[in-house]
Design a protein around this motif. Structure first.
Motif, PDB file in Angstrom:
ATOM      1  N   TYR A  97      -2.944 -10.102  65.713  1.00  0.00           N
ATOM      2  CA  TYR A  97      -2.241  -9.082  66.511  1.00  0.00           C
ATOM      3  C   TYR A  97      -1.716  -7.925  65.682  1.00  0.00           C
ATOM      4  O   TYR A  97      -1.770  -6.790  66.108  1.00  0.00           O
ATOM      5  CB  TYR A  97      -1.122  -9.714  67.336  1.00  0.00           C
ATOM      6  CG  TYR A  97      -1.657 -10.380  68.566  1.00  0.00           C
ATOM      7  CD1 TYR A  97      -2.123  -9.605  69.620  1.00  0.00           C
ATOM      8  CD2 TYR A  97      -1.752 -11.757  68.684  1.00  0.00           C
ATOM      9  CE1 TYR A  97      -2.649 -10.198  70.760  1.00  0.00           C
ATOM     10  CE2 TYR A  97      -2.272 -12.361  69.808  1.00  0.00           C
ATOM     11  CZ  TYR A  97      -2.719 -11.576  70.849  1.00  0.00           C
ATOM     12  OH  TYR A  97      -3.241 -12.136  71.959  1.00  0.00           O
ATOM     13  N   GLU A 157       0.757 -10.318  59.948  1.00  0.00           N
ATOM     14  CA  GLU A 157       0.824 -11.664  60.499  1.00  0.00           C
ATOM     15  C   GLU A 157      -0.437 -12.439  60.162  1.00  0.00           C
ATOM     16  O   GLU A 157      -1.491 -11.849  59.923  1.00  0.00           O
ATOM     17  CB  GLU A 157       0.951 -11.592  62.024  1.00  0.00           C
ATOM     18  CG  GLU A 157       2.382 -11.516  62.517  1.00  0.00           C
ATOM     19  CD  GLU A 157       2.394 -11.373  64.020  1.00  0.00           C
ATOM     20  OE1 GLU A 157       1.890 -12.291  64.692  1.00  0.00           O
ATOM     21  OE2 GLU A 157       2.896 -10.343  64.500  1.00  0.00           O
ATOM     22  N   VAL A 181      -4.431 -15.244  64.497  1.00  0.00           N
ATOM     23  CA  VAL A 181      -4.223 -16.170  65.604  1.00  0.00           C
ATOM     24  C   VAL A 181      -5.503 -16.968  65.826  1.00  0.00           C
ATOM     25  O   VAL A 181      -5.482 -18.187  66.001  1.00  0.00           O
ATOM     26  CB  VAL A 181      -3.829 -15.402  66.876  1.00  0.00           C
ATOM     27  CG1 VAL A 181      -3.744 -16.347  68.056  1.00  0.00           C
ATOM     28  CG2 VAL A 181      -2.508 -14.682  66.659  1.00  0.00           C
ATOM     29  N   PRO A 183      -1.723 -27.397  71.716  1.00  0.00           N
ATOM     30  CA  PRO A 183      -0.285 -27.099  71.769  1.00  0.00           C
ATOM     31  C   PRO A 183      -0.024 -25.624  72.058  1.00  0.00           C
ATOM     32  O   PRO A 183      -0.913 -24.787  71.918  1.00  0.00           O
ATOM     33  CB  PRO A 183       0.209 -27.474  70.370  1.00  0.00           C
ATOM     34  CG  PRO A 183      -0.978 -27.893  69.590  1.00  0.00           C
ATOM     35  CD  PRO A 183      -2.188 -27.811  70.404  1.00  0.00           C
ATOM     36  N   GLY A 229       1.003 -21.900  71.712  1.00  0.00           N
ATOM     37  CA  GLY A 229       1.022 -20.895  70.647  1.00  0.00           C
ATOM     38  C   GLY A 229      -0.125 -20.975  69.674  1.00  0.00           C
ATOM     39  O   GLY A 229      -0.126 -20.274  68.664  1.00  0.00           O
ATOM     40  N   GLY A 249      -3.210 -20.065  70.362  1.00  0.00           N
ATOM     41  CA  GLY A 249      -4.157 -18.956  70.571  1.00  0.00           C
ATOM     42  C   GLY A 249      -5.152 -19.188  71.686  1.00  0.00           C
ATOM     43  O   GLY A 249      -6.175 -18.536  71.759  1.00  0.00           O
ATOM     44  N   GLU A 277      -4.046 -21.267  82.543  1.00  0.00           N
ATOM     45  CA  GLU A 277      -3.015 -22.107  83.124  1.00  0.00           C
ATOM     46  C   GLU A 277      -2.813 -21.846  84.612  1.00  0.00           C
ATOM     47  O   GLU A 277      -1.742 -21.416  85.036  1.00  0.00           O
ATOM     48  CB  GLU A 277      -1.701 -21.931  82.361  1.00  0.00           C
ATOM     49  CG  GLU A 277      -1.939 -22.251  80.891  1.00  0.00           C
ATOM     50  CD  GLU A 277      -0.674 -22.309  80.097  1.00  0.00           C
ATOM     51  OE1 GLU A 277       0.378 -22.552  80.691  1.00  0.00           O
ATOM     52  OE2 GLU A 277      -0.746 -22.117  78.866  1.00  0.00           O
TER      53      GLU A 277
END
Ligand SMILES: Nc1ncnc2c1ncn2[C@@H]1O[C@H](COP(=O)(O)OP(=O)(O)OP(=O)(O)O)[C@@H](O)[C@H]1O
Ligand SMILES: [Mg+2]
Lengths: 244, 495
Positions: free
Chosen positions: A14, A19, A22, A41, A43, A45, A182
């Motif tokens: 990102y 950073e 991801v 889990p 976070g 990506g 989701e």
């Protein structure tokens, strides 16, 4: 068998430089007609991957090869196409279902469902074909079971109803692949079960390929194939059913 | 098509905001139309006042020579097909003196010597002159506003001839001499033999507390002869008055017959050749006024024709004369050229109004910018959804440009209707306001206009439309570009 969509070495970061990545060179194949669940889990990506595959976000490296029904894009790296072609693909070949439903608040339910088709209509189709488009939207609403709420505004709907409207919108253009991020994340168990049943029915009836990111164990277990993702990479693949 | 559909939905969804923007645009356009039209009307009226009785064009010569051969030159000019009238005139400054019960009153005046009948052909002279009964009405009630020259019928040629004629002068003298001779009894014998020449004073020199002379009185004028530099003094009988509507003009100028003026100023030139051929008999004049069929299109060509074809013949005659009279350089000048300093003041006002239009339309742009930016912020998620469903950046751009354009056009249309209607009834509205509040927005005694002048020009309307559309477009452009540049997923997840 060639995959309908093949991600190759996808890297996404990102804020380049600052950073960690991801997605760290992820690859996957999506096959025609399957239901693919991506689990892992929070976070890691998963959403990011889905957005890259669905052309909603650009990867920093890697490609997304296409092998579906649209001959002119076969073998192409979709991420390298110009915006107008990507828009065309999102409109006709892809559908999206989000956790937060994302219906337009100023349009009523039928209009929301009909949006992908209305978008294509030129002035002529607007005046002559709009009734047909609305009829199609009403049909779909009937299939997802909320035809009674056709003229309500999204804010007047329950979460389950909104998600059903969003699914109807994702399907109206008869896409090849529907990306679901989701889809049941905000719904109670009973409503989730109904949404899941609906998605499976659509897969069976129309042969629509589904790529579903989910935390819902039940949903994941019913998928044709599961990919486990940890820290920007796949660690495990499960095929509970027969290979497609 | 769905773009229009969406833009309409967005407009209606936040109709209070969009409505407020439309109201702002309406007010801006309304104000611009009214201000611009009133300024234009005011400017036109000022221009007409500045022009006064000026003819389209004059032929004159460098001072102190003035213009010889006036009648011959005038006759040549009159032969040009586009010329509708020619009139030689004399103009000079003079000191003024009149007897009053409190002693002599002095002031300065502009003296205009005219041939009354020809003067009526080249300017508004006939419209400015007051009939005897009109003058009597004004004198009997000095507080009442004087009807505008446009609202009076101009005097006919016969009426003008009578006004400047001997018979009229004698009658005025007989009626008023007693009052005048009280101050100057020694003049009685002189004037019983030969009455002084007639003059027509401006109305503001006859009425009001600042009056210079009364109707029917004798005034004394003093000036220099431009030829000889000698002091010249003459006496004149006030036989009438004129009213041009421009206060300064009505207060500080007077008309007298051309011959009387030439004699008073002593413009006779014994050195000129062929003096006996001149109708005016060897008199020089200040210039010749020329009236054209159409000022705009004919000013240039006529001016060139006179300067290159007619005037050179006379220059040659002077040079060929046995005693050349030296510097003689005649030239032509338009009325706008002569009054350019006053006209420039009117032009400057127009510049200010154009500036105001620019500023107000920048305001329109800012309002639309604000509304659209708020709208984009509010609709960021929608933009993401639209893009996910296949909308292109150009579509998103169009939706917001259409939204801004709709505000702009609705405001423009309503503002036009309101502004034009207001201009149409501005005086009626002003009367209503005055009746309620006793407050005059536009005091007639200051502007010397009893009605608010309004001139709606197509050019102004086009300019206002253009500036407003430009402002609206620029105001819509940035938010629309910003909306178009949103990347789908970032926009979808924005809160
Ligand atoms: N727009 C963004 N800008 C910066 N970082 C982001 C952005 N979106 C996601 N991330 C980061 O990227 C990582 C992966 O996010 P992503 O949403 O793909 O995770 P996820 O696997 O879908 O998680 P979850 O299961 O909670 O939805 C996270 O660490 C997140 O903080
Ligand atoms: Mg996620």
């Amino acid at each position: 068998m060639t995959p309908i969509l093949a991600g190759r070495n996808i890297v996404k970061c990102y804020a380049p430089g600052r950073e960690a990545e991801v997605l760290k060179g992820i690859s996957l194949d999506v096959y025609q007609g399957e239901i693919l669940a991506i689990v892992g889990p929070s976070g890691v990506g998963k959403s990011t991957l889905l957005n890259v595959l669905g052309l909603l976000d650009e990867p920093n490296a890697g490609e997304v090869r296409y092998g579906g029904r649209e001959a002119r894009f076969r073998g192409c790296d979709l991420t390298a196409l110009p915006e107008s072609k990507q828009g065309w693909i999102r409109n006709r070949l892809f559908g999206f279902v989000f956790q937060m439903y994302h219906l337009l608040p100023d349009l009523n339910v039928v209009e929301n469902v009909a949006l992908p088709l209305l978008m294509r209509a030129g002035p002529r189709a607007w005046f002559h074909g709009r009734a047909a488009i609305r009829r199609r939207a009403a049909d779909l609403l009937e299939q997802v079971g909320i035809e009674a709420r056709a003229h309500a505004r999204p804010r007047e709907l329950s979460g389950g109803e909104k998600q059903r409207a969003a699914i109807a919108r994702a399907l109206i253009a008869q896409p090849e692949i529907v990306f679901c991020d989701e889809p049941t994340g905000n719904l109670d168990t009973a409503t989730s079960a109904r949404i899941v049943a609906l998605l499976w029915r659509l897969n069976k009836n129309h042969g629509t390929t589904l790529v579903i990111v989910t935390h819902d164990r039940d949903l994941a277990h019913r998928a044709d194939r599961r990919l486990y993702m940890v820290d920007g990479k796949f660690v495990k693949e499960e095929r509970p059913a027969a290979v497609p | 098509m769905y773009l229009l559909f969406l833009a309409r939905r967005y407009l209606l969804a936040r109709w209070i905001m969009s409505g407020a923007a439309v109201v702002a645009v309406v007010l801006a356009v309304f104000t611009l139309i009214v201000v611009r039209s009133v300024f234009q009307g005011f400017g036109d009226q000022m221009r007409a006042m500045v022009r006064g009785a000026s003819s389209d064009l004059i032929v004159t010569a460098v001072k102190p020579m003035n213009l010889p051969f006036a009648e011959e030159i005038a006759a040549d000019i009159a032969k040009l097909p586009q010329v509708t009238g020619v009139a030689p005139y004399v103009e000079t400054m003079a000191m003024f003196q009149a007897q009053t019960y409190a002693g002599p009153l002095t002031d300065y005046l502009l003296v205009k010597g005219v041939d009354p009948l020809r003067e009526a052909d080249v300017g508004k002279f006939a419209g400015y002159l007051l009939r005897e009964e009109e003058l009597a009405r004004i004198l009997s009630n000095e507080d009442k506003p004087i009807p505008r020259p446009e609202d009076r019928a101009p005097l006919t040629k016969e009426e003008i001839a009578r006004l400047f004629g001997a018979e009229h002068r004698d009658r005025i003298w007989q009626a008023h001499k007693d009052r005048y001779l009280r101050y100057a009894p020694e003049k009685a014998a002189l004037w019983e033999q030969r009455l002084p020449p007639p003059v027509i004073l401006g109305i503001q020199a006859i009425i009001g507390p600042g009056r210079l002379a009364s109707f029917g009185s004798v005034i004394q004028l003093t000036t220099y002869s431009p030829q000889r530099g000698e002091l010249r003094t003459g006496e004149f009988l006030v036989v009438g008055a004129f009213h041009s509507g421009l206060f300064e003009n009505d207060r500080r100028s007077l008309y007298m017959p051309l011959g009387a003026a030439c004699e008073f100023i002593d413009l006779y030139d014994p050195d000129l050749p062929d003096t006996d051929k001149f109708a005016a008999g060897g008199w020089r004049v200040s210039g010749i006024q020329v009236a054209l069929r159409d000022y705009r299109s004919l000013m240039g060509p006529t001016s060139r024709a006179i300067e290159s074809e007619i005037l050179p013949r006379y220059i040659q005659r002077i040079l060929d004369a046995p005693a050349p009279v030296g510097l003689f350089r005649p030239y032509t000048e338009s009325w706008e050229g002569r009054k350019r300093n006053l006209l420039r003041a009117v032009e400057v006002e127009k510049g200010i109004v154009t500036l105001i239009i620019g500023i107000v339309d920048a305001f329109v742009g800012a309002i639309i910018f604000l509304i659209l930016t708020l709208n984009v912020i509010e609709k960021r998620r929608d933009i993401g959804i639209l893009k996910a469903a296949g909308s292109l950046s150009s579509h998103v751009f169009s939706v917001f440009i259409i939204h801004g354009g709709a505000i702009c056009i609705a405001g423009l249309a309503l503002g036009f209707l309101g502004g034009l209607a207001f201009c149409e009834h501005i005086n009626a509205i002003h009367d209503v306001i005055y009746a309620w509040t006793r407050w005059r927005l536009f005091p007639p005694d200051i502007y010397y206009m009893d009605r608010i002048p309004v001139a709606i020009k197509l050019r102004d309307l086009v300019m206002i439309t253009g500036f407003t559309v430009l402002g609206g477009f620029l105001g819509s452009l940035l938010p629309a570009l910003w909306a178009a540049r949103q990347d789908p997923i970032g926009a979808i997840h924005s809160e």
